[in-house]
Design a protein around this motif. Structure first.
Motif, PDB file in Angstrom:
ATOM      1  N   SER A 132       0.868  -1.069  -0.167  1.00 62.93           N
ATOM      2  CA  SER A 132       0.001   0.006   0.044  1.00 62.93           C
ATOM      3  C   SER A 132       0.777   1.128  -0.137  1.00 62.93           C
ATOM      4  O   SER A 132       0.542   2.148  -0.775  1.00 62.93           O
ATOM      5  N   MET A 133       1.956   1.189   1.031  1.00 64.75           N
ATOM      6  CA  MET A 133       2.723   2.481   0.827  1.00 64.75           C
ATOM      7  C   MET A 133       3.570   2.590  -0.757  1.00 64.75           C
ATOM      8  O   MET A 133       3.835   3.889  -0.774  1.00 64.75           O
ATOM      9  N   ARG A 134       3.830   1.559  -1.104  1.00 65.04           N
ATOM     10  CA  ARG A 134       4.615   1.780  -2.464  1.00 65.04           C
ATOM     11  C   ARG A 134       3.756   2.195  -3.411  1.00 65.04           C
ATOM     12  O   ARG A 134       4.141   2.942  -4.295  1.00 65.04           O
ATOM     13  N   PHE A 135       2.275   1.969  -3.305  1.00 60.20           N
ATOM     14  CA  PHE A 135       1.317   2.424  -4.058  1.00 60.20           C
ATOM     15  C   PHE A 135       1.184   4.008  -4.039  1.00 60.20           C
ATOM     16  O   PHE A 135       1.073   4.796  -5.022  1.00 60.20           O
ATOM     17  N   TRP A 136       1.053   4.188  -2.866  1.00 54.23           N
ATOM     18  CA  TRP A 136       0.780   5.790  -2.493  1.00 54.23           C
ATOM     19  C   TRP A 136       1.956   6.565  -2.993  1.00 54.23           C
ATOM     20  O   TRP A 136       1.880   7.719  -3.830  1.00 54.23           O
ATOM     21  N   TYR A 137       3.225   6.265  -2.365  1.00 54.82           N
ATOM     22  CA  TYR A 137       4.136   7.184  -2.587  1.00 54.82           C
ATOM     23  C   TYR A 137       5.018   6.986  -3.845  1.00 54.82           C
ATOM     24  O   TYR A 137       6.144   6.138  -3.833  1.00 54.82           O
ATOM     25  N   ARG A 138       4.530   7.731  -4.887  1.00 55.12           N
ATOM     26  CA  ARG A 138       5.268   7.511  -6.121  1.00 55.12           C
ATOM     27  C   ARG A 138       5.225   9.160  -6.558  1.00 55.12           C
ATOM     28  O   ARG A 138       4.307   9.788  -6.557  1.00 55.12           O
ATOM     29  N   SER A 193       3.656  -3.668 -11.117  1.00 57.50           N
ATOM     30  CA  SER A 193       4.424  -3.644 -12.460  1.00 57.50           C
ATOM     31  C   SER A 193       3.787  -2.374 -13.275  1.00 57.50           C
ATOM     32  O   SER A 193       4.572  -1.915 -14.180  1.00 57.50           O
ATOM     33  N   THR A 194       2.480  -2.314 -13.312  1.00 55.78           N
ATOM     34  CA  THR A 194       1.776  -1.381 -14.046  1.00 55.78           C
ATOM     35  C   THR A 194       1.653  -0.080 -13.450  1.00 55.78           C
ATOM     36  O   THR A 194       1.156   0.812 -14.214  1.00 55.78           O
ATOM     37  N   LYS A 202      -8.813   1.201  -8.485  1.00 59.51           N
ATOM     38  CA  LYS A 202      -8.855   0.129  -9.632  1.00 59.51           C
ATOM     39  C   LYS A 202      -7.253   0.041 -10.046  1.00 59.51           C
ATOM     40  O   LYS A 202      -7.111  -0.816 -10.456  1.00 59.51           O
ATOM     41  N   SER A 203      -6.393   1.074  -9.669  1.00 64.12           N
ATOM     42  CA  SER A 203      -5.181   1.277 -10.026  1.00 64.12           C
ATOM     43  C   SER A 203      -4.431   0.124  -9.101  1.00 64.12           C
ATOM     44  O   SER A 203      -3.443  -0.583  -9.371  1.00 64.12           O
ATOM     45  N   PHE A 204      -4.896   0.248  -7.950  1.00 60.58           N
ATOM     46  CA  PHE A 204      -4.427  -0.406  -6.795  1.00 60.58           C
ATOM     47  C   PHE A 204      -4.473  -1.960  -6.932  1.00 60.58           C
ATOM     48  O   PHE A 204      -3.452  -2.731  -6.386  1.00 60.58           O
ATOM     49  N   ALA A 205      -5.523  -2.441  -7.489  1.00 63.67           N
ATOM     50  CA  ALA A 205      -5.889  -3.785  -7.723  1.00 63.67           C
ATOM     51  C   ALA A 205      -4.967  -4.502  -8.858  1.00 63.67           C
ATOM     52  O   ALA A 205      -5.083  -5.858  -9.061  1.00 63.67           O
TER      53      ALA A 205
END
Length: 323
Positions: free
Chosen positions: A175-181, A211-212, A204-207
């Protein structure tokens, strides 16, 4: 980088974790984080302000980190704007401070802009990072977002108690890798996307497969571990409860005088797709003593993405107005 250990104060019914750097007799600057963050989000700003002679104070806000907060669906109203601003007034009481400059990013920005409306005598100045002063709208904000963006828009989706937090807590590090970009595109390029790709439906992106995900990872391994440990401890419920009070806050602030008389600094990020720089247009009507800047080539996570630029703007203004 060594981040200070917290001390704890009792304020407004919670035990708040507070991190400090700088001289105790320096002009106090209280830095308030947003979602999904903690005081550690100001790790680059605290030493810069301390070096400039200011007393840098960053709390883990209600529901977050080592502060934590009340749990359960019945506790949702305990995260409204009255509680969040009263927490900060109580923090000043506990530190025996009459006034402070309040700086806020993301949701923290919404709170610090409300401080001079609810606790004017405690506010020496305000710094908004990405988050502008947003006047009260004519309709319930959740209904407005639902009408424009639909049910999948992340703030609308967050209104369902217990749903989003379960998704994020399944794998906190992911989750943290998803948010912190870093922002994957310029704001102008985002605006060219078809409407169905601009509804802010992040889940939707989180799911999708990691790699995407667009945008470069913002945290190093040490930083990711720090955030992950914090949210594994606190969970996401408290932080998401802030979003569940949009309607309540709108109701509570009816009739409130919307004038910030304290000296104020607004720092926008050129490529923040949610808190867009043009949202600051007309702020002077509500914040007469206002200085504005935009940091180029910067997305939402300004403190981490462009720390030197942010530090320079904050320290320069603080020295000119409070040095």
């Amino acid at each position: 980088m060594t981040f200070p250990e917290p001390h704890y104060v009792d304020t407004n019914g919670i035990r708040m974790a507070v991190y400090e750097q700088g001289p105790k007799d320096g002009v106090p600057v209280v830095m308030c984080h947003g979602f999904p963050e903690i005081a550690y989000s100001w790790r680059h700003q605290m030493p810069a302000l301390a070096k400039a002679g200011f007393r840098a104070i960053a709390p883990d806000m209600r529901g977050y980190g080592r502060t934590g907060g009340p749990k359960g669906e019945d506790a949702v109203p305990l995260y409204d704007i009255h509680h969040l601003t009263d927490d900060l007034a109580g923090l000043l009481d506990a530190l025996e401070l009459d006034k402070a400059i309040f700086a806020g990013h993301d949701w923290g920005g919404m709170v610090v802009w409300q401080m001079p409306l609810r606790h004017a005598d405690r506010v020496a100045g305000v710094i908004g990072v990405n988050t502008p002063f947003i006047p009260r709208g004519p309709i319930d904000p959740i209904e407005g977002m639902r009408a424009v963006f639909g049910e999948d828009m992340y703030i609308v989706y967050f209104q369902q108690f217990g749903v989003a937090e379960k998704i994020f807590e399944k794998d906190v590090a992911r989750s943290m890798r998803f948010w912190y970009r870093k922002s994957p595109m310029k704001l102008a390029d985002f605006d060219k996307l078809p409407a169905e790709e601009k509804n802010l439906s992040f889940l939707k992106s989180f799911a999708t497969d990691e790699s995407t995900w667009g945008g470069e990872q913002l945290l190093n391994a040490e930083e990711l571990a720090y955030y992950t440990k914090a949210f594994e401890t606190s969970g996401y419920e408290g932080g998401i409860n802030w979003y569940r009070n949009f309607t309540r806050n709108w109701q509570l602030t009816e009739g409130q005088t919307e004038k910030v008389t304290a000296p104020s600094l607004m720092i926008s990020a050129a490529d923040d797709i949610v808190l867009r720089p043009e949202m600051t247009i007309g702020m002077e009507q509500y914040v007469p003593d206002l200085e504005k800047h935009v940091i180029p080539d910067c997305g939402h996570w300004t403190q981490s993405e462009k720390p030197e630029e942010l530090n320079a703007l904050m320290v320069d203004w603080l020295k000119r107005r409070f040095g």
